[in-house]
Each structure stands twice: as structure tokens, then as C-alpha cells.
Scaffold this motif. Structure first.
Motif, mmCIF file in Angstrom:
data_model
loop_
_atom_site.group_PDB
_atom_site.id
_atom_site.type_symbol
_atom_site.label_atom_id
_atom_site.label_comp_id
_atom_site.label_asym_id
_atom_site.label_seq_id
_atom_site.Cartn_x
_atom_site.Cartn_y
_atom_site.Cartn_z
ATOM 1 N N VAL A 110 -9.240 10.418 1.539
ATOM 2 C CA VAL A 110 -8.493 9.722 0.481
ATOM 3 C C VAL A 110 -7.385 8.868 1.105
ATOM 4 N N PHE A 111 -6.711 9.414 2.115
ATOM 5 C CA PHE A 111 -5.661 8.667 2.818
ATOM 6 C C PHE A 111 -6.231 7.400 3.459
ATOM 7 N N ILE A 112 -7.392 7.516 4.094
ATOM 8 C CA ILE A 112 -8.030 6.346 4.724
ATOM 9 C C ILE A 112 -8.443 5.329 3.661
ATOM 10 N N PHE A 113 -8.940 5.814 2.522
ATOM 11 C CA PHE A 113 -9.307 4.910 1.429
ATOM 12 C C PHE A 113 -8.094 4.111 0.954
ATOM 13 N N VAL A 114 -6.959 4.782 0.827
ATOM 14 C CA VAL A 114 -5.737 4.088 0.398
ATOM 15 C C VAL A 114 -5.326 3.052 1.440
ATOM 16 N N GLY A 115 -5.416 3.411 2.713
ATOM 17 C CA GLY A 115 -5.089 2.449 3.765
ATOM 18 C C GLY A 115 -5.994 1.232 3.731
ATOM 19 N N GLN A 116 -7.273 1.460 3.506
ATOM 20 C CA GLN A 116 -8.222 0.344 3.427
ATOM 21 C C GLN A 116 -7.946 -0.518 2.198
ATOM 22 N N HIS A 117 -7.555 0.119 1.102
ATOM 23 C CA HIS A 117 -7.242 -0.622 -0.122
ATOM 24 C C HIS A 117 -5.999 -1.502 0.078
ATOM 25 N N THR A 118 -5.005 -0.978 0.762
ATOM 26 C CA THR A 118 -3.806 -1.794 1.021
ATOM 27 C C THR A 118 -4.120 -2.946 1.968
ATOM 28 N N LEU A 119 -5.014 -2.711 2.918
ATOM 29 C CA LEU A 119 -5.391 -3.785 3.843
ATOM 30 C C LEU A 119 -6.152 -4.886 3.120
ATOM 31 N N ASN A 120 -7.057 -4.507 2.229
ATOM 32 C CA ASN A 120 -7.823 -5.506 1.477
ATOM 33 C C ASN A 120 -6.921 -6.363 0.595
ATOM 34 N N ASN A 121 -5.871 -5.756 0.057
ATOM 35 C CA ASN A 121 -4.959 -6.489 -0.823
ATOM 36 C C ASN A 121 -3.786 -7.115 -0.073
ATOM 37 N N GLU A 122 -3.782 -6.960 1.251
ATOM 38 C CA GLU A 122 -2.753 -7.548 2.117
ATOM 39 C C GLU A 122 -1.351 -7.076 1.747
ATOM 40 N N TRP A 123 -1.239 -5.794 1.443
ATOM 41 C CA TRP A 123 0.069 -5.191 1.192
ATOM 42 C C TRP A 123 0.547 -4.583 2.509
ATOM 43 N N TYR A 124 1.049 -5.432 3.376
ATOM 44 C CA TYR A 124 1.325 -5.004 4.745
ATOM 45 C C TYR A 124 2.519 -4.056 4.849
ATOM 46 N N GLY A 125 3.442 -4.139 3.917
ATOM 47 C CA GLY A 125 4.567 -3.206 3.928
ATOM 48 C C GLY A 125 4.104 -1.775 3.684
#
Length: 200
Positions: A110-125
Motif C-alpha cells: 500500500v505504501f508503494i502504491f501511494v508513492g507511485q500515485h504521488t509520482l504519477n501526479n507529480e506531487w514531489y513534496g
């Protein structure tokens, strides 16, 4: 291993048994009159107030936060992690490893999924925060070593706190930016049940 363990001394008299020279104690073979020594159950359990058991409360707190945010999938996993990890450490790391690892691994996915989701949306912070949390989890997990090591108790407690805080931040992220995650997981589980019923 000594030659006397194979009872070959009568056939090989030229080879002296080194056990006699070393002063080693010879035990008779394990039989019904001399069974293997077993530890009593109280000797293989940690006390309830032990730090490794107490630190599992962070997962219970994370579960309560998840339930209050409507993230029931994460909440069930976090409560399961609290129970499984408590059982694992209560038994002094001799039982329930697979249950603990399975639940913790699912939380990691789940943690990796969230990281991938933030990367796809370019939420770098947010991604930077997640990467720092992941790095701290990996460091404390590797640095604590294996059970029984001199650093294990202290650093594994720290791993509990850091990974618990990581799951809390994951829940808060999901509730703010992906509130339908629980519904997605519910539908995924239903699909898996349907597929399994086809092949059963």
C-alpha cells in the motif's frame, strides 16, 4: 563431529578418540528415559510491559485513525499488524512470523502504491516525504539485525514507531487525495473471490 559418534572405534583402533583428550562430556542418546530438554512456556515469552510489545500500540493507533478516516482496508491491516506483531514478539520471535510478515508486507505494498500515485501526479513534496519515511524504515529494519542480536530490541522498537508513523501518513494521504481507495480495494477483493470461485 567425532569418530566416536559413529561407533567405529572397535574397527579403527589406530585412531584415538579426541573426546577423551578434550574432556568433553558424552551424553547418552536421546531415548524415552533421557528425552530432549524442553523449555517451559514461561521461558519463551516476553513480558507484556516489554518495549517491543508496547511499541506495537502505534499500529493500533494507526488503525483507529484509519477507521475514523473511512479507510477500512488500511485499518484492518493495521489492527492485524498490531495483533500479529504482538503475538510474534510475545513469543520471543519464535512463532507467528509468517502472519506478521504477510500483514506488514501488504502494508508495504500500500505504501508503494501511494508513492507511485504521488509520482504519477507529480506531487514531489509528498513523494519526498514518503521517500524519507521509506528510507528510515529500511535503515531501522536492516540496522536492528536478527532477533537475539545486541541491537535488535532497541532498534526494532524504533522500526515499529517509524513504520507505524509511515502507515498513519499513508492513511492520511489516502483520505485526502484518494478517498475511493477503500472502495477500489473492496471491488478488487470481490473480483478475486469471483475468479477464485470459477477455478474451485
Amino acid at each position: 563431529m567425532c569418530i566416536c559418534a559413529f561407533s567405529l572405534q572397535p574397527y579403527l583402533p589406530q585412531w584415538a578418540c579426541p573426546c577423551d583428550d578434550l574432556g568433553l562430556r558424552k551424553l547418552p542418546p536421546v531415548t524415552s528415559s533421557r528425552p530432549r530438554r524442553k523449555l517451559r512456556p514461561r521461558h519463551v515469552k516476553r513480558e507484556w510491559q516489554d518495549g517491543l510489545i508496547f511499541s506495537n500500540l502505534v499500529y493500533a493507533v494507526a488503525a483507529l485513525i484509519s477507521f475514523s478516516c473511512g479507510q477500512y482496508f488500511c485499518g484492518v491491516l493495521q489492527m492485524g499488524a498490531a495483533i500479529a506483531s504482538t503475538m510474534f514478539h510475545r513469543s520471543k520471535e519464535t512463532k507467528y512470523l509468517l502472519v506478521d510478515a504477510l500483514i506488514s508486507g501488504t502494508l508495504g505494498v500500500v505504501f508503494i502504491f501511494v508513492g507511485q500515485h504521488t509520482l504519477n501526479n507529480e506531487w514531489y513534496g509528498i513523494l519526498t516525504i514518503k521517500l524519507l519515511q521509506g528510507a528510515m524504515c529500511v535503515f531501522t529494519w536492516l540496522y536492528c539485525g536478527m532477533p537475539g542480536g545486541e541491537r535488535y530490541d532497541k532498534w526494532h522498537q524504533r522500526w515499529h514507531y517509524i513504520s507505524g508513523a509511515t502507515t498513519i501518513s499513508t492513511t492520511l494521504f489516502l483520505s485526502m487525495y484518494l478517498p475511493e481507495f477503500d472502495l477500489i480495494m473492496h471491488e478488487l477483493i470481490q473480483d478475486m473471490v469471483v475468479v477464485r470461485s470459477v477455478f474451485m
